[in-house]
Design a protein around this motif. Structure first.
Motif, PDB file in Angstrom:
ATOM      1  N   LEU A  33       0.801  -1.222   0.000  1.00  0.00           N
ATOM      2  CA  LEU A  33       0.000   0.000   0.000  1.00  0.00           C
ATOM      3  C   LEU A  33       0.837   1.278   0.000  1.00  0.00           C
ATOM      4  O   LEU A  33       0.701   2.128   0.885  1.00  0.00           O
ATOM      5  N   PRO A  34       1.720   1.464  -0.991  1.00  0.00           N
ATOM      6  CA  PRO A  34       2.455   2.729  -1.075  1.00  0.00           C
ATOM      7  C   PRO A  34       1.504   3.873  -1.395  1.00  0.00           C
ATOM      8  O   PRO A  34       0.596   3.721  -2.225  1.00  0.00           O
ATOM      9  N   THR A  35       1.696   5.001  -0.708  1.00  0.00           N
ATOM     10  CA  THR A  35       0.769   6.127  -0.871  1.00  0.00           C
ATOM     11  C   THR A  35       1.381   7.340  -1.560  1.00  0.00           C
ATOM     12  O   THR A  35       0.657   8.129  -2.158  1.00  0.00           O
ATOM     13  N   ASN A  36       2.694   7.504  -1.450  1.00  0.00           N
ATOM     14  CA  ASN A  36       3.285   8.695  -2.051  1.00  0.00           C
ATOM     15  C   ASN A  36       4.778   8.499  -2.215  1.00  0.00           C
ATOM     16  O   ASN A  36       5.382   7.656  -1.556  1.00  0.00           O
ATOM     17  N   VAL A  37       5.355   9.303  -3.079  1.00  0.00           N
ATOM     18  CA  VAL A  37       6.789   9.228  -3.357  1.00  0.00           C
ATOM     19  C   VAL A  37       7.341  10.642  -3.446  1.00  0.00           C
ATOM     20  O   VAL A  37       6.696  11.538  -4.007  1.00  0.00           O
ATOM     21  N   ALA A  38       8.519  10.852  -2.850  1.00  0.00           N
ATOM     22  CA  ALA A  38       9.175  12.158  -2.911  1.00  0.00           C
ATOM     23  C   ALA A  38      10.677  11.947  -3.003  1.00  0.00           C
ATOM     24  O   ALA A  38      11.218  10.968  -2.464  1.00  0.00           O
ATOM     25  N   PHE A  39      11.351  12.880  -3.655  1.00  0.00           N
ATOM     26  CA  PHE A  39      12.799  12.802  -3.799  1.00  0.00           C
ATOM     27  C   PHE A  39      13.491  13.419  -2.597  1.00  0.00           C
ATOM     28  O   PHE A  39      13.022  14.414  -2.028  1.00  0.00           O
ATOM     29  N   ALA A  40      14.620  12.810  -2.216  1.00  0.00           N
ATOM     30  CA  ALA A  40      15.481  13.392  -1.207  1.00  0.00           C
ATOM     31  C   ALA A  40      16.178  14.625  -1.797  1.00  0.00           C
ATOM     32  O   ALA A  40      15.958  14.984  -2.961  1.00  0.00           O
ATOM     33  N   LEU A  41      17.038  15.265  -1.014  1.00  0.00           N
ATOM     34  CA  LEU A  41      17.710  16.483  -1.463  1.00  0.00           C
ATOM     35  C   LEU A  41      18.599  16.212  -2.673  1.00  0.00           C
ATOM     36  O   LEU A  41      19.047  15.074  -2.878  1.00  0.00           O
ATOM     37  N   PRO A  42      18.867  17.235  -3.483  1.00  0.00           N
ATOM     38  CA  PRO A  42      19.705  17.058  -4.678  1.00  0.00           C
ATOM     39  C   PRO A  42      21.055  16.426  -4.343  1.00  0.00           C
ATOM     40  O   PRO A  42      21.657  16.713  -3.315  1.00  0.00           O
ATOM     41  N   GLY A  43      21.483  15.541  -5.243  1.00  0.00           N
ATOM     42  CA  GLY A  43      22.758  14.861  -5.074  1.00  0.00           C
ATOM     43  C   GLY A  43      22.653  13.510  -4.405  1.00  0.00           C
ATOM     44  O   GLY A  43      23.607  12.727  -4.430  1.00  0.00           O
ATOM     45  N   GLN A  44      21.477  13.193  -3.827  1.00  0.00           N
ATOM     46  CA  GLN A  44      21.335  11.931  -3.106  1.00  0.00           C
ATOM     47  C   GLN A  44      20.785  10.794  -3.960  1.00  0.00           C
ATOM     48  O   GLN A  44      20.923   9.625  -3.590  1.00  0.00           O
TER      49      GLN A  44
END
Length: 301
Positions: free
Chosen positions: A252-263
């Motif tokens: 049940l994944p609900t959302n996805v977001a990127f970590a800070l640039p370069g990671q």
């Protein structure tokens, strides 16, 4: 890898400049916006709002919340001060504010799933006859300065995730159909009609409530979509084709977001186990708009 656990219905992850995160916990015993330290262990409640869903952060550090229990758009500070900015359009109240993002014009764009929580999931359980529910999913534009609301579209089947692409088009999805669609905008107004972009449902997907939830673009233009009930993050290419599926530990994944640039890392919120999973990927996220208008960005630059 598990970044954080013991979360109740986590959603809306947003990376902060110091490496910490904000999420929402929509479970009935939490119902709050939560701050998580960069280590994933330290945490604190920013504000209990009821049943928060989507989050966005502006350039001033204000937190914008799609609140679904008392359907509204909220503005919070990190110290917990709360203001109701909007509750509907004209005489049409919000039903289920779901997700939101800022656009290149400085406005907020909000999905409303088009059905009340009580009608869709009484006692927090999705109805068995969910296919027959009357959905009127909507897309709104909100001026963050005045709270003025404009309706851009309606009649969608449980509108959910929302994001702007590298092409500056507005992308939204429908959980019930699995479709991802997009709009061309000019001065905050839709030009032409809604355009079908792709679909994320597998042919062998499990039965029951499933479909696209939160989503985010990478810097190369790939669209990553958390697919609730299917147990993956589906990656769509520039023509809407399925490029890859990243299997999650929970279904049940609900959302996805990127970590800070370069990671080169994504954080995925997941309901089944109440945690945030992280995955190493090939690119960083497409930079998010932050509530400044083009004129303001030019002046700051």
């Amino acid at each position: 890898m598990i970044y954080a656990g013991d979360l109740h219905a986590p959603e809306g992850p947003v990376a902060l400049p110091d490496g910490s995160w904000l999420i929402v916990e929509g479970g009935q015993h939490r119902g709050c916006v939560t701050w998580l330290g960069a280590d994933g262990h330290s945490r604190s409640i920013v504000k209990k709002t009821g049943r928060p869903n989507g989050l966005a952060i502006d350039y001033k550090g204000d937190i914008w919340v799609a609140e679904s229990q008392m359907p509204s758009l909220l503005r919070l500070t990190m110290t917990g001060e709360c203001e109701v900015v909007a509750t509907g359009w004209n005489n049409e109240p919000f039903l289920f504010p779901n997700d939101l993002c800022f656009g290149p014009d400085g406005a907020l764009y909000l999905t409303d799933s088009g059905v009340s929580i009580e009608d869709f999931a009484p006692n927090n359980l999705v109805r068995k006859d969910y296919v027959d529910v009357n959905y009127d999913g909507r897309v709104y534009r909100i001026d963050p300065q005045t709270g003025s609301v404009t309706k851009l579209d309606q009649g969608l089947k449980f509108t959910n995730g929302i994001a702007f692409g590298r092409d500056t088009m507005l992308y939204i999805n429908e959980t019930l159909t699995g479709d991802v669609s997009r709009y061309a905008l000019r001065n905050g107004v839709v030009v032409g009609s809604r355009e079908h972009f792709g679909n994320v449902i597998r042919k062998d997907a499990p039965s029951g409530w499933k479909g696209p939830d939160g989503m985010a673009f990478d810097e190369n233009g790939l669209l990553l979509v958390a697919v609730f009930g299917q147990g993956d993050v589906t990656v769509l290419g520039s023509k809407g084709e399925v490029v890859r599926r990243i299997a999650t530990n929970g279904m049940l994944p609900t959302n996805v977001a990127f970590a800070l640039p370069g990671q080169h890392r994504i954080h995925v919120t997941e309901y089944e186990h109440g945690h945030i999973e992280t995955f190493e990927i090939e690119a960083d996220g497409l930079p998010l708009w932050d509530g400044r208008t083009a004129q303001e960005r030019g002046a700051i630059a």
